[in-house]
Design an enzyme around this catalytic site. Structure first.
Site, PDB file in Angstrom:
ATOM      1  CE  LYS A  45     -11.168  10.119   2.922  1.00 41.14           C
ATOM      2  NZ  LYS A  45     -11.669   8.769   2.743  1.00 41.14           N
ATOM      3  CD  GLU A  76      -4.563   5.756   6.935  1.00 44.69           C
ATOM      4  OE1 GLU A  76      -5.132   6.772   6.532  1.00 44.69           O
ATOM      5  OE2 GLU A  76      -4.157   4.865   6.164  1.00 44.69           O
ATOM      6  CE  LYS A 118     -10.898  -2.196   1.183  1.00 40.62           C
ATOM      7  NZ  LYS A 118     -10.311  -2.357   2.525  1.00 40.62           N
ATOM      8  CG  HIS A 176      26.333  14.916   5.818  1.00 45.91           C
ATOM      9  ND1 HIS A 176      27.601  15.426   5.943  1.00 45.91           N
ATOM     10  CD2 HIS A 176      26.485  13.579   5.606  1.00 45.91           C
ATOM     11  CE1 HIS A 176      28.483  14.456   5.785  1.00 45.91           C
ATOM     12  NE2 HIS A 176      27.820  13.314   5.582  1.00 45.91           N
ATOM     13  N   GLY A 219      -6.307  -0.877   3.116  1.00 49.92           N
ATOM     14  CA  GLY A 219      -5.557  -0.118   2.107  1.00 49.92           C
ATOM     15  C   GLY A 219      -4.053  -0.159   2.350  1.00 49.92           C
ATOM     16  NE  ARG A 220      -3.490   1.451   8.554  1.00 46.76           N
ATOM     17  CZ  ARG A 220      -4.789   1.697   8.658  1.00 46.76           C
ATOM     18  NH1 ARG A 220      -5.433   2.246   7.640  1.00 46.76           N
ATOM     19  NH2 ARG A 220      -5.457   1.404   9.749  1.00 46.76           N
ATOM     20  CD  GLU A 273      -7.541  12.919  -2.358  1.00 40.78           C
ATOM     21  OE1 GLU A 273      -8.466  12.062  -2.442  1.00 40.78           O
ATOM     22  OE2 GLU A 273      -7.240  13.499  -1.310  1.00 40.78           O
TER      23      GLU A 273
HETATM   24  C1  G6Q Z   1      -5.415   2.917   4.104  1.00 38.11           C
HETATM   25  C2  G6Q Z   1      -6.489   3.863   3.953  1.00 38.11           C
HETATM   26  C3  G6Q Z   1      -6.313   4.883   2.858  1.00 38.11           C
HETATM   27  C4  G6Q Z   1      -6.772   4.421   1.485  1.00 38.11           C
HETATM   28  C5  G6Q Z   1      -6.872   5.628   0.563  1.00 38.11           C
HETATM   29  C6  G6Q Z   1      -7.278   5.257  -0.829  1.00 38.11           C
HETATM   30  O1  G6Q Z   1      -5.404   2.020   4.891  1.00 38.11           O
HETATM   31  O2  G6Q Z   1      -7.676   3.191   3.894  1.00 38.11           O
HETATM   32  O3  G6Q Z   1      -5.006   5.367   2.754  1.00 38.11           O
HETATM   33  O4  G6Q Z   1      -5.899   3.458   0.983  1.00 38.11           O
HETATM   34  O5  G6Q Z   1      -7.778   6.545   1.097  1.00 38.11           O
HETATM   35  O6  G6Q Z   1      -8.519   4.653  -0.823  1.00 38.11           O
HETATM   36  P1  G6Q Z   1      -9.057   3.923  -2.103  1.00 38.11           P
HETATM   37  O7  G6Q Z   1      -8.163   2.792  -2.403  1.00 38.11           O
HETATM   38  O8  G6Q Z   1     -10.457   3.478  -1.770  1.00 38.11           O
HETATM   39  O9  G6Q Z   1      -9.040   4.932  -3.216  1.00 38.11           O
END
Ligand code: G6Q
Length: 553
Positions: A513, A362, A215, A393, A276-277, A221
């Site tokens: 972070k 989250e 986003k 199990h 994001g989620r 990462e």
């Molecule tokens: C979700 C969070 C988080 C996000 C990641 C990746 O709701 O905001 O999990 O999706 O940190 O972020 P980017 O899409 O900006 O790389």
């Protein structure tokens, strides 16, 4: 933002009349036994089962009676859930701390059905991106989209993390049955280089397409994996121009995408009103669409939309996400249950619990209310789980006979996508049996009547009274998956509304972070440079420096 947003005009949770009534009610019903509830009411299953949107939702094996349900529904009403749902669908900035609309419901709106953010109808843009995704997906699937050397794309690698990864991985696994089998799909998220190396092992860059999903397009990462992917591809393809054929981006940040070297024509957009989620049905789902094709993707969106409409319009006592959310509040806040187990009896849903962990934790792992005050009650439970029957199990022992109360969500499908012998009957018999065993247990007398020696009786006794919901659907289809995900999304929303927290921010991920960014250059520095962390962190950094100095000798 320098001024805080307008305070929310809702009575604090513990002052709501329904809350007070529930506290008194809880004292009366906490020892209710499911055995007795079922024995005294032959209609109980029907009373506490809702069939809606193609799902059979049996919540009769919960430690509730009709009064509990009514009080919980009253609590939802007194918590402003109705107004909050309307506010979300209206595009109000209900993500208060980030001052954003929360409009994932617009991602699955039908053409012509308006949703507004900042006064602009966002649905035409949503459909424009969906159309662009569909055209691209078809090109890749058909082989019309050629790699730099003219070969067709056989491997798709989606790079992202968190909300830009967990949904696509889960959806690919869940819908593998519908996927294009002559292609491979991989997902790289971890900054641990192993993730990238293993995903690309043995692949030819000529036949590989990378989708960089971020986003912000700044995430450490993803940018690190993206750059590594670029070098890996260029190392084989030896021409900068190859990037245009082997890299596409999904982002809200055009400038950063272009800076990375991806043409904006190869960028699929989404918007800051998508959390994001909550983004797997936006362009973040491009890998899903390539895997299952645009029609199946549309069917998945239709499933989401059907659940959205149910959530928006159904009365609360028949509203699946509301009931699910209220039950989570009931156990978490009143019984002090710390966790919820999600147990899908379908191998394709193996990543569903992991996906839900982010969605739920989250969103509702918060300790202050919207107006910044410390909560005086438990919020978000821990969600966890594994597909059945494997869990039986392993950890089910603790659910059956341990000292903790763990409400379970069992999810199963009446028809299998892979009919093999009697496997499916065995699977379903197991899920039904587990819910039955948890609820009704086995008394000491029943154990004795089997001839068990007296000293073993306590070990073989099952207390029972362990609550569960059973969710059944006909078949695991893209549409059903959409419904299930939206069910949990809106359950999370219901819980967050009652607890009066912001389910749409995630400030809790920031500190780690920032500290990592401070430590990154310190790891590379010379061994004797002064460190100013606590003694433990300093020692860990020195340990690394020493070891890496030795290994580079
Ligand atoms: C979700 C969070 C988080 C996000 C990641 C990746 O709701 O905001 O999990 O999706 O940190 O972020 P980017 O899409 O900006 O790389």
């Amino acid at each position: 933002m320098t001024t805080p947003p307008k305070p929310i005009d809702i009575v604090p949770l513990k002052n709501r009349p329904a809350w007070k009534a529930l506290e008194e009610h809880y004292a009366r019903v906490r020892d209710l036994q499911l055995r007795q509830l079922f024995a005294t009411d032959p209609q109980r299953s029907g009373t506490f089962t809702v069939e809606a949107v193609g799902l059979y939702f049996d919540y009769s094996k919960h430690r509730i009676n009709a009064e509990t349900r009514n009080l919980l529904v009253e609590l939802a009403e007194q918590s402003g859930l109705r107004q909050h749902i309307d506010a979300m669908f209206r595009g109000d900035k209900i993500n208060v701390t980030e001052q954003r609309s929360v409009l994932h419901v617009a991602l699955r709106a039908q053409k012509g059905e308006p949703f507004f953010s900042d006064g602009v109808d966002v649905v035409p843009e949503v459909h424009a991106v969906l159309d662009k995704m569909a055209a691209f997906a078809e090109q890749v699937r058909s082989g019309a989209w050629k790699g730099h050397t003219g070969k067709r794309i056989k491997n798709v690698i989606s790079i992202g993390i968190g909300g830009s990864d967990l949904g696509p991985v889960m959806a690919y696994e869940a819908l593998k049955h519908y996927s294009q089998r002559d292609m491979t799909f991989q997902f790289v998220s971890n900054v641990d280089g192993t993730d990238f190396v293993e995903a690309t092992h043995g692949l030819s860059a000529e036949e590989t397409l990378f989708i960089i999903c971020s986003k912000t397009f700044t995430t450490l990462e993803t940018m690190t994996n993206g750059r590594t992917a670029r070098s890996w591809a260029l190392n084989q393809l030896k021409d900068e121009k190859a990037v245009a054929k082997h890299f596409v981006a999904v982002s809200t940040n055009t400038a950063k995408v272009v800076e990375f070297g991806i043409d904006s024509a190869n960028m699929f957009e989404f918007w800051d009103w998508v959390g994001g989620r909550y983004s797997m049905d936006s362009a973040i789902g491009l890998s899903t669409m390539i895997a299952i094709g645009p029609d199946h993707f549309q069917a998945m969106l239709a499933g989401f939309h059907a659940m959205d409409e149910h959530f928006r319009t159904a009365p609360f006592h028949q509203n699946l996400p509301v009931l699910m959310g209220l039950l989570a509040v009931w156990y978490n806040t009143f019984f002090d249950a710390q966790t919820v187990a999600v147990l899908p009896y379908d191998q394709y849903l193996k990543r569903f619990p992991a996906y839900l962990q982010q969605l739920t934790m989250e969103s509702n792992g918060k300790q202050v209310t919207l107006d910044g005050k410390r909560v005086s009650y438990q919020t978000g439970p821990i969600y966890w789980g594994e597909p059945g029957t494997n869990g039986q199990h392993s950890f089910y022992q603790l659910i059956h006979q341990g000292t903790k109360l763990i409400p379970c969500d069992f999810i199963a499908f009446l028809q299998t996508l892979n009919p093999v012998g009697t496997h499916h009957e065995l699977l379903l018999a197991n899920v039904f049996a587990q819910a039955e065993a948890l609820a009704f247990g086995k008394t000491p007398d029943e154990v004795r009547s089997e001839g068990t020696a007296e000293w073993l009786v306590p070990h073989r006794t099952f207390e029972g009274n362990r609550p569960s919901t059973v969710i059944l659907a006909e078949r695991l289809t893209p549409e059903t998956l959409g419904k299930l995900i939206a069910l949990y999304e809106h359950s999370v929303f219901t819980q967050g509304t009652i607890w009066q927290i912001d389910s749409f921010d995630q400030w809790g991920v920031e500190l780690g972070k920032a500290l990592a960014n401070r430590i990154i250059p310190e790891l590379a520095e010379t061994a004797d440079k002064e460190l100013t962390h606590d003694s433990s962190t300093n020692a860990l950094i020195r340990k690394y420096r020493k070891l890496s100095a030795n290994s580079s000798k």
